[in-house]
Design a protein around this motif. Sequence first.
Motif, mmCIF file in Angstrom:
data_model
loop_
_atom_site.group_PDB
_atom_site.id
_atom_site.type_symbol
_atom_site.label_atom_id
_atom_site.label_comp_id
_atom_site.label_asym_id
_atom_site.label_seq_id
_atom_site.Cartn_x
_atom_site.Cartn_y
_atom_site.Cartn_z
ATOM 1 N N GLU A 81 -35.829 -2.180 0.683
ATOM 2 C CA GLU A 81 -35.944 -3.540 1.177
ATOM 3 C C GLU A 81 -34.818 -4.105 0.229
ATOM 4 O O GLU A 81 -34.385 -4.048 -0.785
ATOM 5 N N ALA A 82 -34.307 -5.483 1.036
ATOM 6 C CA ALA A 82 -33.419 -6.012 0.378
ATOM 7 C C ALA A 82 -33.942 -6.852 -0.841
ATOM 8 O O ALA A 82 -34.937 -7.267 -0.793
ATOM 9 N N GLY A 83 -33.157 -7.122 -2.009
ATOM 10 C CA GLY A 83 -33.756 -7.890 -3.000
ATOM 11 C C GLY A 83 -32.835 -9.080 -3.057
ATOM 12 O O GLY A 83 -32.456 -9.671 -2.256
ATOM 13 N N HIS A 84 -32.821 -9.868 -4.291
ATOM 14 C CA HIS A 84 -32.235 -10.998 -4.491
ATOM 15 C C HIS A 84 -30.985 -10.742 -4.988
ATOM 16 O O HIS A 84 -30.650 -9.625 -5.751
ATOM 17 N N GLY A 85 -29.894 -11.311 -4.541
ATOM 18 C CA GLY A 85 -28.583 -11.321 -5.163
ATOM 19 C C GLY A 85 -27.753 -10.272 -4.351
ATOM 20 O O GLY A 85 -28.335 -9.756 -3.145
ATOM 21 N N MET A 86 -26.532 -9.766 -4.883
ATOM 22 C CA MET A 86 -25.924 -8.577 -4.000
ATOM 23 C C MET A 86 -25.624 -7.403 -5.034
ATOM 24 O O MET A 86 -25.460 -7.492 -6.059
ATOM 25 N N LEU A 125 -24.714 -8.604 -8.565
ATOM 26 C CA LEU A 125 -24.384 -9.966 -8.686
ATOM 27 C C LEU A 125 -25.618 -10.729 -8.658
ATOM 28 O O LEU A 125 -26.222 -10.671 -7.392
ATOM 29 N N SER A 126 -26.020 -11.489 -9.347
ATOM 30 C CA SER A 126 -27.291 -12.300 -9.427
ATOM 31 C C SER A 126 -27.063 -13.469 -8.185
ATOM 32 O O SER A 126 -26.115 -13.807 -7.809
ATOM 33 N N ARG A 131 -24.443 -14.121 -13.183
ATOM 34 C CA ARG A 131 -24.497 -12.863 -14.003
ATOM 35 C C ARG A 131 -24.093 -11.606 -13.303
ATOM 36 O O ARG A 131 -24.643 -11.360 -12.094
ATOM 37 N N ALA A 132 -23.457 -10.707 -13.870
ATOM 38 C CA ALA A 132 -23.085 -9.352 -13.207
ATOM 39 C C ALA A 132 -23.664 -8.370 -14.174
ATOM 40 O O ALA A 132 -23.277 -8.381 -15.265
ATOM 41 N N SER A 133 -24.519 -7.486 -13.339
ATOM 42 C CA SER A 133 -25.035 -6.336 -14.201
ATOM 43 C C SER A 133 -24.620 -5.111 -13.619
ATOM 44 O O SER A 133 -24.434 -4.892 -12.563
ATOM 45 N N VAL A 134 -23.902 -4.329 -14.610
ATOM 46 C CA VAL A 134 -23.144 -3.111 -14.331
ATOM 47 C C VAL A 134 -23.736 -1.901 -15.072
ATOM 48 O O VAL A 134 -24.027 -1.863 -16.076
ATOM 49 N N VAL A 135 -24.216 -0.780 -14.182
ATOM 50 C CA VAL A 135 -25.115 0.374 -14.573
ATOM 51 C C VAL A 135 -24.284 1.558 -14.240
ATOM 52 O O VAL A 135 -23.983 1.483 -12.905
ATOM 53 N N SER A 136 -24.147 2.405 -15.228
ATOM 54 C CA SER A 136 -23.248 3.503 -15.054
ATOM 55 C C SER A 136 -24.248 4.583 -14.614
ATOM 56 O O SER A 136 -25.332 4.816 -15.291
ATOM 57 N N PHE A 350 -34.152 -0.117 -12.424
ATOM 58 C CA PHE A 350 -33.840 -0.498 -11.102
ATOM 59 C C PHE A 350 -34.962 -1.366 -10.637
ATOM 60 O O PHE A 350 -34.227 -2.210 -9.580
ATOM 61 N N ARG A 351 -35.997 -1.520 -10.965
ATOM 62 C CA ARG A 351 -36.982 -2.604 -10.645
ATOM 63 C C ARG A 351 -36.365 -3.866 -10.978
ATOM 64 O O ARG A 351 -36.619 -4.877 -10.485
ATOM 65 N N THR A 352 -35.952 -3.998 -12.372
ATOM 66 C CA THR A 352 -35.475 -5.065 -12.770
ATOM 67 C C THR A 352 -34.111 -5.512 -12.184
ATOM 68 O O THR A 352 -34.115 -6.680 -12.026
ATOM 69 N N ILE A 353 -33.296 -4.637 -11.551
ATOM 70 C CA ILE A 353 -32.283 -5.057 -10.730
ATOM 71 C C ILE A 353 -32.875 -5.621 -9.473
ATOM 72 O O ILE A 353 -32.266 -6.736 -8.725
ATOM 73 N N ARG A 354 -33.831 -4.933 -8.718
ATOM 74 C CA ARG A 354 -34.198 -5.423 -7.350
ATOM 75 C C ARG A 354 -35.039 -6.941 -7.737
ATOM 76 O O ARG A 354 -34.772 -7.632 -6.879
ATOM 77 N N GLU A 355 -35.628 -6.989 -8.765
ATOM 78 C CA GLU A 355 -35.959 -8.446 -9.123
ATOM 79 C C GLU A 355 -35.084 -9.353 -9.582
ATOM 80 O O GLU A 355 -35.469 -10.633 -9.991
ATOM 81 N N ASP A 356 -33.811 -9.175 -9.628
ATOM 82 C CA ASP A 356 -32.773 -9.966 -10.071
ATOM 83 C C ASP A 356 -33.000 -10.715 -11.563
ATOM 84 O O ASP A 356 -32.667 -11.532 -11.497
ATOM 85 N N LYS A 357 -33.335 -9.776 -12.380
ATOM 86 C CA LYS A 357 -33.670 -10.105 -13.689
ATOM 87 C C LYS A 357 -32.693 -9.586 -14.686
ATOM 88 O O LYS A 357 -31.953 -8.640 -14.118
#
Length: 492
Positions: A81-86, A125-126, A131-136, A350-357
């Motif tokens: 499912e799509a979350g918030h942000g891009m 991208l929030s 905010r931009a969160s980068v995960v390697s 990844f839950r944090t990413i999906r929740e745009d936190k």
Amino acid sequence: MPPPPRSPRRRPTGPAPRPRPRPNPGPRTPVVIRPRWGLRVATALSMLVLGAGAIGHAALTSLDTGISRVDPFRDMKNRPEAGHGMNLLIVGTDGRDRIGREEKEKYRLGGAPCHCTDTIMLVHLSADHRRASVVSLPRDSYAEVPGHTDQNTGRHHKAHPVKLNAAYAEGGPALTVRTVEHMTKVKIDHYLEVDFTSFMRTVDAAGGVEICTARPMKDRYTGLDLPAGTHRLSGGEALQYVRSRHVDGAADLGRMRRQQQFVAALIEQATSSGVLLNPVRFGDVAGAVLGSVRADKGFGSDEMLALGRAMRGFSAASSEFTSVPIGALETVPGIGATVKWDTAKAERLFRTIREDKPLAPLGKGKKRARLVEVSPQRIRVQVYNGTGRAGLGRTADAALRATGFATTRSPLNAAGTGVEETHVTYDPRWDRSARALSTALHGCPVRAVPGQGPMLRVIAGADWPGVVPVRARDAYQGEFGAVTGDEVICPR
């Protein structure tokens, strides 16, 4: 508390070779993560997205035509499912077959290209564009690709385990996206693919990027040779810097941290130097990179323009960086050495990413810390009062402890009370720790005392300078080990 790590033997260093401008081993470790270099995300994120707001729609449309298009989302079903942000998936391909012989020799790029992804980064991208969160994602991550048709042989394969970077070799962008979505449960909105050539040309077009090193860095495999200090790297030197993994005992984990530092530095360069506000300079940068970028059909000029306008206030402090938590290293028959993620921690990440936190701790309120090689939490310190000033020992001990040093909490009096100059004594085996402690004390003198052992000593003198914050790149930063970009770029 374990003693601080001993310093490795120094290797001789010299000035880094300066490439002509163009238009366009440490301690043994079992880690086998091999992202050969990891900066393709900077090209797409800091230059294309951030710069989009600085130029007009017509100019962007002309640049848009230079991007090669792929369809990584074809025939995809049962997506998250799509979350918030891009969410953008940034992959780096080898591309050394597009580099001339002279550059290959100069920057140690011999060998055949692997036709696989040597870097994979998930960029979030929030929704508020602040905010931009980068995960390697380590390329040697253990993965299970879904059933697919091999793009090279035409044979159909059932779902099977592979290293993550092999998904691209078997099924190209589409299989890579499907595999990452399956592993992260994060829906990918856009796909960007860059190679060596675009990286080097982008750095040169941006005017180089400034990085700082706490100690000399030398890697005979890539040709990197940097003394300690601050350096402005050109495209070729930058490529050596982000590819090097034989400069310390951290191997590929250390390389990923340096790659993230470089992304932050490139964002800082793009947002503070006027590149993004000058249509001519931005056009040069964008033109240098777009000739070797591939993107999905939906990531065009309209999307770049909308993002760029929304992110005009973006800076290095707006970015945060981390890597997927690693659980174990395991050799899998038929695949080889793989990196398995820590399932529980990765799910929370990844839950944090999906929740745009945000991933980095909020409200730190930290002063800007100076960069050192050894984290203060790993340095044991005994404080001595070398003056007749009552309470100076307690003051010094408390200040060092507040900065993170492992003090004894029981300051002592020195043999004499006439010490004028604050200094540090140390066993030569712990010289890196001594340099870190000296940095916290405004660069006070250090004196080697063979046989003193792992406990460092601070003799507070009449000139007691106070303590400034210091931090190491491997310092723990919250549950996900995330750092913000302004914490890893060079001090201003």
